[in-house]
Design an enzyme around this catalytic site. Sequence first.
Site, PDB file in Angstrom:
ATOM      1  N   HIS A  52       0.966  -1.173  -0.090  1.00  0.00           N
ATOM      2  CA  HIS A  52      -0.077  -0.094   0.155  1.00  0.00           C
ATOM      3  C   HIS A  52       0.819   1.281   0.087  1.00  0.00           C
ATOM      4  O   HIS A  52       1.959   1.175   0.208  1.00  0.00           O
ATOM      5  CB  HIS A  52      -1.028  -0.119   1.080  1.00  0.00           C
ATOM      6  CG  HIS A  52      -0.342   0.005   2.509  1.00  0.00           C
ATOM      7  ND1 HIS A  52       0.492  -0.898   3.144  1.00  0.00           N
ATOM      8  CD2 HIS A  52      -0.523   0.973   3.386  1.00  0.00           C
ATOM      9  CE1 HIS A  52       0.865  -0.213   4.059  1.00  0.00           C
ATOM     10  NE2 HIS A  52       0.392   0.748   4.506  1.00  0.00           N
ATOM     11  N   HIS A  54       1.505   3.829   1.785  1.00  0.00           N
ATOM     12  CA  HIS A  54       1.933   4.755   2.980  1.00  0.00           C
ATOM     13  C   HIS A  54       3.471   4.822   2.791  1.00  0.00           C
ATOM     14  O   HIS A  54       4.369   3.916   2.371  1.00  0.00           O
ATOM     15  CB  HIS A  54       1.686   4.209   4.388  1.00  0.00           C
ATOM     16  CG  HIS A  54       0.056   4.357   4.715  1.00  0.00           C
ATOM     17  ND1 HIS A  54      -0.433   3.701   5.613  1.00  0.00           N
ATOM     18  CD2 HIS A  54      -0.705   5.597   4.196  1.00  0.00           C
ATOM     19  CE1 HIS A  54      -1.920   4.270   5.603  1.00  0.00           C
ATOM     20  NE2 HIS A  54      -1.840   5.113   4.927  1.00  0.00           N
ATOM     21  N   ASP A  56       5.958   4.834   4.829  1.00  0.00           N
ATOM     22  CA  ASP A  56       6.835   4.077   5.471  1.00  0.00           C
ATOM     23  C   ASP A  56       6.934   2.539   4.856  1.00  0.00           C
ATOM     24  O   ASP A  56       7.441   1.591   5.320  1.00  0.00           O
ATOM     25  CB  ASP A  56       6.666   3.865   6.984  1.00  0.00           C
ATOM     26  CG  ASP A  56       5.047   3.258   7.237  1.00  0.00           C
ATOM     27  OD1 ASP A  56       4.397   3.791   6.420  1.00  0.00           O
ATOM     28  OD2 ASP A  56       4.868   2.518   8.077  1.00  0.00           O
ATOM     29  N   HIS A  57       6.157   2.561   3.838  1.00  0.00           N
ATOM     30  CA  HIS A  57       6.164   1.306   2.784  1.00  0.00           C
ATOM     31  C   HIS A  57       6.755   1.573   1.453  1.00  0.00           C
ATOM     32  O   HIS A  57       7.014   0.628   0.691  1.00  0.00           O
ATOM     33  CB  HIS A  57       4.803   0.629   2.930  1.00  0.00           C
ATOM     34  CG  HIS A  57       4.128   0.153   4.253  1.00  0.00           C
ATOM     35  ND1 HIS A  57       3.933  -1.098   4.506  1.00  0.00           N
ATOM     36  CD2 HIS A  57       3.880   0.966   5.228  1.00  0.00           C
ATOM     37  CE1 HIS A  57       3.619  -1.080   5.903  1.00  0.00           C
ATOM     38  NE2 HIS A  57       3.624   0.190   6.168  1.00  0.00           N
ATOM     39  N   HIS A 108      -7.394  -0.788   5.983  1.00  0.00           N
ATOM     40  CA  HIS A 108      -6.372   0.003   6.257  1.00  0.00           C
ATOM     41  C   HIS A 108      -6.152   1.038   5.256  1.00  0.00           C
ATOM     42  O   HIS A 108      -6.320   2.475   5.574  1.00  0.00           O
ATOM     43  CB  HIS A 108      -5.180  -0.567   6.674  1.00  0.00           C
ATOM     44  CG  HIS A 108      -3.996  -0.045   6.843  1.00  0.00           C
ATOM     45  ND1 HIS A 108      -3.858   0.823   8.045  1.00  0.00           N
ATOM     46  CD2 HIS A 108      -2.797   0.406   6.231  1.00  0.00           C
ATOM     47  CE1 HIS A 108      -2.664   1.429   8.135  1.00  0.00           C
ATOM     48  NE2 HIS A 108      -2.182   1.478   7.062  1.00  0.00           N
ATOM     49  N   ASP A 128       0.039  -3.814   6.522  1.00  0.00           N
ATOM     50  CA  ASP A 128      -0.454  -3.152   7.687  1.00  0.00           C
ATOM     51  C   ASP A 128      -1.690  -3.487   7.763  1.00  0.00           C
ATOM     52  O   ASP A 128      -2.680  -3.084   8.403  1.00  0.00           O
ATOM     53  CB  ASP A 128      -0.417  -1.670   7.658  1.00  0.00           C
ATOM     54  CG  ASP A 128       0.956  -1.063   7.904  1.00  0.00           C
ATOM     55  OD1 ASP A 128       1.913  -1.835   8.067  1.00  0.00           O
ATOM     56  OD2 ASP A 128       0.994   0.208   7.701  1.00  0.00           O
ATOM     57  N   HIS A 166       5.224  -4.488  10.896  1.00  0.00           N
ATOM     58  CA  HIS A 166       5.619  -3.673  11.920  1.00  0.00           C
ATOM     59  C   HIS A 166       5.639  -4.775  13.258  1.00  0.00           C
ATOM     60  O   HIS A 166       5.036  -5.683  13.229  1.00  0.00           O
ATOM     61  CB  HIS A 166       4.317  -2.667  12.443  1.00  0.00           C
ATOM     62  CG  HIS A 166       4.480  -1.442  11.474  1.00  0.00           C
ATOM     63  ND1 HIS A 166       5.330  -0.512  11.633  1.00  0.00           N
ATOM     64  CD2 HIS A 166       3.718  -1.320  10.186  1.00  0.00           C
ATOM     65  CE1 HIS A 166       4.909   0.466  10.779  1.00  0.00           C
ATOM     66  NE2 HIS A 166       3.967   0.124   9.910  1.00  0.00           N
TER      67      HIS A 166
HETATM   68 ZN    ZN Z   1       0.079   1.798   6.532  1.00  0.00          ZN
END
Ligand code: ZN
Length: 254
Positions: A52, A54, A56-57, A108, A128, A166
């Site tokens: 996805h 985001h 941090d990905h 999410h 996530d 995570h």
């Molecule tokens: Zn995420």
Amino acid sequence: MNIVALPAFSDNYIWMLHDGRQAVVVDPGDAAPVKAGLESHRLQLTTILVTHHHPDHTGGVNALRDEFRVPVLGPQDSRIPSPVQAVADNDTFELLNRRWEVIHVPGHTRDHLAFVCHDETPLLFCGDTLFSAGCGRLFEGTPDQMWRSLSRLKALPPATRVYCAHEYTLSNLRFAAAVEPTNADIASYIQVCTRLRAQGQPTLPSTLGQEAKINPFLRCTEPPVMASARVHGAKDDRPAEVLGALRQWKNQFQ
Ligand SMILES: [Zn+2]
């Protein structure tokens, strides 16, 4: 299949799969740990998978694609640095001599994908959406969507290894114990994971069989979970209603 956890930021894992020569990474939020991992294992990066959009990905996607000239497979979502080879629900492809399968798991985010690699035991890269003992926040989806997404993941074989993005397991387990104070599996898994973390080890991968016993968001049809959800705002016992109440409770849980 060899699988390496590359820690990134404070609690992300970038998963790197390899056969001793070629490597695939999932959700490279940062390029630096991936480059270091490729170098130390003497691997050639062949593909990037993204669950996805985001940051941090995806924060390392451009740097890795520019340096290694590799394809990026991910959801059709303009928020992911292009070009991306879009894949969608039920698509299959081959990487590292294994068959991979795509599952669309909105909740999410609306475009979130999970990837299943059909190794001897299936390997699930769920970003996530599913965490060990928890699930992702509902930023763009409804409890109903998340329940359906989690139900599809839960339907995979119990031995499936779960590679979440995570390290949230211990804090999730504290919440799980509040939802089900008498669940002995949760109590004993807290011991296991506390020991792993004390040794600096990841608590992942988990398995779907383990998650079915300890993860309240997969247990929305269990009477003790439904009862706890009722106390925290669920108006009835529908699984999505239970999940929605748990998720809101968790958002405020210390
Ligand atoms: Zn995420």
